[in-house]
Design an enzyme around this catalytic site. Structure first.
Site, PDB file in Angstrom:
ATOM      1  N   CYS A   1      34.996  73.748  17.247  1.00 46.76           N
ATOM      2  CA  CYS A   1      33.767  73.275  17.872  1.00 46.76           C
ATOM      3  C   CYS A   1      32.726  74.368  17.712  1.00 46.76           C
ATOM      4  CB  CYS A   1      33.987  72.974  19.357  1.00 46.76           C
ATOM      5  SG  CYS A   1      32.583  72.107  20.119  1.00 46.76           S
TER       6      CYS A   1
ATOM      7  N   CYS B   1      30.398  75.096  20.220  1.00 50.77           N
ATOM      8  CA  CYS B   1      29.770  75.511  21.485  1.00 50.77           C
ATOM      9  C   CYS B   1      30.053  76.950  21.895  1.00 50.77           C
ATOM     10  CB  CYS B   1      30.111  74.547  22.617  1.00 50.77           C
ATOM     11  SG  CYS B   1      31.842  74.544  23.085  1.00 50.77           S
TER      12      CYS B   1
ATOM     13  N   CYS C   1      27.567  71.763  21.025  1.00 49.20           N
ATOM     14  CA  CYS C   1      28.710  71.491  20.143  1.00 49.20           C
ATOM     15  C   CYS C   1      28.274  71.161  18.720  1.00 49.20           C
ATOM     16  CB  CYS C   1      29.542  70.348  20.697  1.00 49.20           C
ATOM     17  SG  CYS C   1      30.045  70.605  22.404  1.00 49.20           S
TER      18      CYS C   1
ATOM     19  N   LYS D   1      37.201  62.307  24.639  1.00 51.84           N
ATOM     20  CA  LYS D   1      36.835  63.445  25.482  1.00 51.84           C
ATOM     21  C   LYS D   1      35.642  63.052  26.330  1.00 51.84           C
ATOM     22  CE  LYS D   1      35.411  68.281  25.220  1.00 51.84           C
ATOM     23  NZ  LYS D   1      35.242  69.443  24.333  1.00 51.84           N
TER      24      LYS D   1
ATOM     25  N   ARG E   1      34.144  76.841  30.934  1.00 49.61           N
ATOM     26  CA  ARG E   1      32.858  77.291  30.369  1.00 49.61           C
ATOM     27  C   ARG E   1      32.566  78.729  30.744  1.00 49.61           C
ATOM     28  NH1 ARG E   1      29.567  71.542  30.713  1.00 49.61           N
ATOM     29  NH2 ARG E   1      31.031  70.468  29.319  1.00 49.61           N
TER      30      ARG E   1
ATOM     31  N   ARG F   1      26.249  67.553  27.889  1.00 50.53           N
ATOM     32  CA  ARG F   1      26.984  67.048  26.737  1.00 50.53           C
ATOM     33  C   ARG F   1      27.086  65.512  26.726  1.00 50.53           C
ATOM     34  NH1 ARG F   1      28.034  72.095  25.427  1.00 50.53           N
ATOM     35  NH2 ARG F   1      29.727  73.362  26.276  1.00 50.53           N
TER      36      ARG F   1
ATOM     37  N   LYS G   1      41.222  63.670  27.148  1.00 51.48           N
ATOM     38  CA  LYS G   1      40.838  64.837  27.933  1.00 51.48           C
ATOM     39  C   LYS G   1      39.683  64.506  28.857  1.00 51.48           C
ATOM     40  CE  LYS G   1      38.696  69.259  27.228  1.00 51.48           C
ATOM     41  NZ  LYS G   1      38.071  70.162  26.307  1.00 51.48           N
TER      42      LYS G   1
ATOM     43  N   TYR H   1      47.286  75.056  31.216  1.00 48.26           N
ATOM     44  CA  TYR H   1      47.270  76.480  31.559  1.00 48.26           C
ATOM     45  C   TYR H   1      48.517  76.849  32.352  1.00 48.26           C
ATOM     46  CZ  TYR H   1      42.586  75.797  29.878  1.00 48.26           C
ATOM     47  OH  TYR H   1      41.523  75.466  29.077  1.00 48.26           O
TER      48      TYR H   1
HETATM   49  C1  PBG Z   1      34.799  72.657  23.605  1.00 48.29           C
HETATM   50  C2  PBG Z   1      35.887  72.587  24.605  1.00 48.29           C
HETATM   51  C3  PBG Z   1      35.762  72.509  26.009  1.00 48.29           C
HETATM   52  C4  PBG Z   1      37.059  72.487  26.508  1.00 48.29           C
HETATM   53  C5  PBG Z   1      37.933  72.557  25.433  1.00 48.29           C
HETATM   54  N1  PBG Z   1      37.180  72.589  24.264  1.00 48.29           N
HETATM   55  C6  PBG Z   1      34.572  72.579  26.877  1.00 48.29           C
HETATM   56  C7  PBG Z   1      33.513  71.579  26.847  1.00 48.29           C
HETATM   57  O1  PBG Z   1      33.578  70.537  26.213  1.00 48.29           O
HETATM   58  O2  PBG Z   1      32.519  71.866  27.517  1.00 48.29           O
HETATM   59  C8  PBG Z   1      37.413  72.405  27.964  1.00 48.29           C
HETATM   60  C9  PBG Z   1      38.784  72.837  28.313  1.00 48.29           C
HETATM   61  C10 PBG Z   1      39.034  73.039  29.759  1.00 48.29           C
HETATM   62  O3  PBG Z   1      38.187  72.780  30.641  1.00 48.29           O
HETATM   63  O4  PBG Z   1      40.132  73.494  30.063  1.00 48.29           O
HETATM   64  N2  PBG Z   1      35.057  73.610  22.608  1.00 48.29           N
END
Ligand code: PBG
Length: 324
Positions: free
Chosen positions: A120, A122, A130, A195, A205, A217, A248, A313
């Site tokens: 990604c 971001c 992104c 997502k 973040r 987003r 997700k 996690y």
């Molecule tokens: C974007 C990305 C995000 C997460 C994983 N990949 C953040 C977003 O979309 O803002 C979030 C993962 C999490 O909250 O554990 N690269």
């Protein structure tokens, strides 16, 4: 047959009976550990909003990988915190970028551990979005070339699977074509197909320093109100050549996991995101819930909903609790 002849409690009388009729299994082999890579040496810095999750430099990642493999976990997913951010996110596809260094460090320490990389923009862009941005708009098609370059760069460093998370239309096809064109036809694509624009990403973040500098987003991530649309997203990515799909977040979207599971043959991942983790940690720290039981019950519920694998996690702690 009905009560009193029928008694459902008969099969719950002791643990061996319960184990025999248990419908869902949870073991370390189902779990993927997210890791945050940072520049430097000997860096192991706890992320304040995510207790027991660390920013790790490549040398520390190598040690972490050994521990993770010893616990019976099959895979990690890598996120990078770059040294410099710019409008395109150049470190994202640099040979000496932080993720590329991290992949090489992990692969040389534990060659068999699967390394998945998040693809990604971001975390690498100064605006935190992104995709490429022009006049305040997040561009779709112009971003696809960059995503292809990032995926190829990760593959060259040794990644087994790339995981595009930017919710750009056409990202899976663009990445598949770029990988195949560069001779990496064996590298898989795990698409963050479904997502949502979720507030559960808050702690991440901070961890990835990827909060958008302006706006949000919602022009690319999905509206939490929609479930039918999730099937359209999953179908698009399956048709573009994704090897595996992801939903997700996980816990607030169990219905979506179930629907995608029933409609598609592809292996399905669910990402139990940072906010899900930190909520359990915070409540447990106050003594309000039993952390171990709540965390394992949550993971089991995600499996029961239909996820084959879970990004969490809690991967290491769960593997210990499950007695790998
Ligand atoms: C974007 C990305 C995000 C997460 C994983 N990949 C953040 C977003 O979309 O803002 C979030 C993962 C999490 O909250 O554990 N690269």
């Amino acid at each position: 047959m009905s009560f009193p002849t029928l008694r459902l409690r008969r099969l719950r009388r002791n643990e061996n009976l319960r184990a025999l009729v248990r419908e869902t299994s949870l073991s370390p082999q189902h779990l993927i550990a997210p890791l945050f890579a940072v520049h430097g040496e000997g860096v192991r810095r706890e992320i304040p909003s995510m207790p027991n999750v660390y920013h790790l430099s490549p040398d520390e990642l190598a040690r972490e990988a050994e521990e993770i493999a010893a616990l019976g976990l099959p895979a990690v997913i890598l996120f990078g915190v770059p040294a410099h951010k710019d409008p395109v996110g150049r470190e994202n596809f640099a040979d000496d970028g932080i993720v590329q260094q991290a992949v090489r460090a992990i692969k040389s320490a534990v060659p068999s551990l699967l390394v998945i990389t998040d693809v990604c923009l971001c975390e690498y862009t100064d605006h935190g979005h992104c995709g490429l941005v022009r006049d305040g708009e997040i561009l779709n098609d112009e971003t696809l070339d960059v995503l292809g370059k990032v995926a190829v760069s990760h593959a060259r460093a040794g990644a087994d699977v790339v995981a595009p998370s930017g919710m750009m239309d056409g990202m899976v096809a663009a990445i598949r074509a770029a990988l195949d064109g560069a001779g990496y036809s064996g590298v898989g694509v795990l698409s963050y197909a479904v997502k949502y624009a979720s507030s559960f990403y808050g702690p991440f973040r901070d961890a990835a320093q990827s909060a958008p500098a302006f706006g949000d987003r919602r022009t690319h991530q999905m509206d939490p109100a929609n479930a039918r649309e999730a099937l359209r997203e999953a179908r698009l990515d399956a048709e573009e050549g994704a090897d595996m799909l992801m939903v997700k977040p996980a816990l607030a979207y169990l219905d979506v996991i179930r629907r995608v599971r029933e409609r598609f043959e592809l292996p399905l991942a669910a990402y139990s995101v940072s906010g899900e983790y930190s909520m359990i940690k915070a409540a447990a720290a106050r003594g309000w819930i039993d952390e171990r039981r709540v965390a394992l019950e949550t993971l089991l519920a995600i499996r029961r909903a239909g996820a084959d694998m879970i990004l969490t996690y809690y991967a290491k702690e769960a593997a210990r609790w499950l007695g790998a």
